[in-house]
Design an enzyme around this catalytic site. Structure first.
Site, short mmCIF file in Angstrom:
data_model
loop_
_atom_site.label_atom_id
_atom_site.label_comp_id
_atom_site.label_asym_id
_atom_site.label_seq_id
_atom_site.Cartn_x
_atom_site.Cartn_y
_atom_site.Cartn_z
N LEU A 68 113.78 26.35 -0.55
CA LEU A 68 112.64 25.49 -0.22
C LEU A 68 111.38 25.90 -0.96
CD1 LEU A 68 113.22 25.11 3.62
CD2 LEU A 68 113.98 23.60 1.78
N ALA A 110 107.05 24.24 -1.82
CA ALA A 110 105.95 23.53 -1.16
C ALA A 110 106.18 22.02 -1.08
CB ALA A 110 104.63 23.82 -1.89
N HIS A 124 109.16 20.54 -0.38
CA HIS A 124 109.93 20.36 0.86
C HIS A 124 109.03 20.51 2.09
CE1 HIS A 124 113.24 22.05 -1.86
NE2 HIS A 124 113.73 20.89 -1.49
N ARG A 174 109.42 11.29 -3.40
CA ARG A 174 109.50 10.30 -4.48
C ARG A 174 109.86 10.95 -5.82
NH1 ARG A 174 104.77 7.12 -2.27
NH2 ARG A 174 103.60 7.70 -4.13
P1 AMP Z 1 116.47 18.70 -2.53
O1 AMP Z 1 116.46 19.96 -1.72
O2 AMP Z 1 116.17 18.92 -3.97
O3 AMP Z 1 117.70 17.86 -2.29
O4 AMP Z 1 115.27 17.83 -2.01
C1 AMP Z 1 115.11 17.53 -0.64
C2 AMP Z 1 114.01 16.52 -0.49
O5 AMP Z 1 112.79 17.09 -1.01
C3 AMP Z 1 114.25 15.23 -1.27
O6 AMP Z 1 113.79 14.13 -0.48
C4 AMP Z 1 113.41 15.42 -2.50
O7 AMP Z 1 112.98 14.21 -3.08
C5 AMP Z 1 112.23 16.18 -1.92
N1 AMP Z 1 111.51 16.89 -2.98
C6 AMP Z 1 111.99 17.82 -3.83
N2 AMP Z 1 111.03 18.21 -4.69
C7 AMP Z 1 109.91 17.51 -4.37
C8 AMP Z 1 108.59 17.44 -4.90
N3 AMP Z 1 108.20 18.19 -5.94
N4 AMP Z 1 107.71 16.60 -4.31
C9 AMP Z 1 108.09 15.83 -3.27
N5 AMP Z 1 109.32 15.83 -2.74
C10 AMP Z 1 110.23 16.67 -3.28
#
Ligand code: AMP
Length: 267
Positions: A10, A12, A14, A125
């Site tokens: 995780l 910032a 997340h 997004r």
């Molecule tokens: P992940 O752990 O990569 O599957 O991401 C989990 C959630 O966090 C998903 O909804 C991603 O779109 C979101 N997420 C990951 N990185 C970012 C970011 N830099 N800004 C906003 N949301 C993010």
């Protein structure tokens, strides 16, 4: 109930999703599950960063009440054979470059939403196409879930936060900035009147070509349907990028005329 599905490691970005969920719901659940079915056979499932202890330390201050960190057998029980079939929204962009990826995403999100129950689920997004695929699946499968899209959270220099940034060497990290610089330049050209989709894509490509190891796509598409744009951008459009820097695959995007240029207000 507020819900934020993640694959852990995780950052910032997340945590911002968790804070948004807490703003909208009394009780917030964060799931941590590295979902094997959304990784292709040659992708980074085995080396995907995992740090459950570190993740748990970060989640408490963000107001998270429950962490759901199931193991593989809990999510895919013996005899598992059911998959959620996705459609046109999942076909282009990442869908074209990662066969089966969105079927895996749709399947695990359906399972997680089934486990959590009626909720407001917050998605980033940064994974713009994923957000649209999930919105579509919730509507199509009549799930009692409200989907909220959260803006992209970036480092001070503009790089979109990603668990995969941990793979980047210092030199690759610098080269990766070409992504956000390109999106920023295209976004500013859009603001000053440029509407030709190919021109806006080319602005990103020019800076990306010397920096990226390979480019999967740089494409302007309809922001709601991801339909291609033949000539000029008329309605809402997303300009989306996926490339490799070294062996690390990175994605980023900007919704033209809606998101501020991603470097606006940065040093
Ligand atoms: P992940 O752990 O990569 O599957 O991401 C989990 C959630 O966090 C998903 O909804 C991603 O779109 C979101 N997420 C990951 N990185 C970012 C970011 N830099 N800004 C906003 N949301 C993010």
């Amino acid at each position: 109930m507020g819900f934020v599905p993640t694959m852990g490691a995780l950052h910032a970005g997340h945590l911002a999703l968790a804070v948004e969920a807490k703003r909208r719901a009394g009780l917030v659940v964060v799931s941590i599950f590295v979902n094997p079915t959304q990784f292709g056979p040659s992708e980074d499932l085995a080396r995907y960063p995992r740090d459950l202890e570190g993740d748990l330390r970060k989640l408490a201050p963000a107001g998270v009440d429950v962490v759901f960190a199931p193991d593989g057998a809990a999510m895919y029980p013996p005899g598992d054979e059911t998959r959620v079939r996705v459609g046109a929204t999942a076909a282009p962009l990442d869908g074209a470059h990662r066969p089966g990826h969105f079927e895996g995403v749709a399947t695990v999100v359906t399972k997680l939403l089934g486990a959590v129950g009626p909720c407001v689920a917050v998605f980033g997004r940064k994974d713009y196409q994923q957000l649209l695929v999930v919105r579509r699946l919730v509507a199509d499968l009549l799930l009692p879930v409200e989907i909220v899209g959260h803006p992209i959270v970036r480092e001070p220099d503009g790089l979109a936060l990603s668990s995969r940034n941990a793979y980047l060497s210092a030199g690759e990290r610098t080269r990766a900035l070409a992504i956000v610089h390109g999106l920023d330049a295209a976004s500013r050209r859009f603001a000053s009147g440029e509407r030709a989709a190919r021109t806006l894509e080319q602005i990103v490509r020019v800076g990306l070509e010397p920096a990226a190891t390979s480019i999967d796509y740089v494409e302007a598409r309809d922001a709601d349907t991801l339909a291609p744009i033949a000539g000029d951008v008329a309605g809402r459009a997303v300009l989306a990028v996926a490339c490799r820097v070294g062996t690390t695959r990175l994605i980023d995007n900007v919704v033209l005329g809606e998101d501020p240029p991603p470097l606006q207000g940065r040093a």
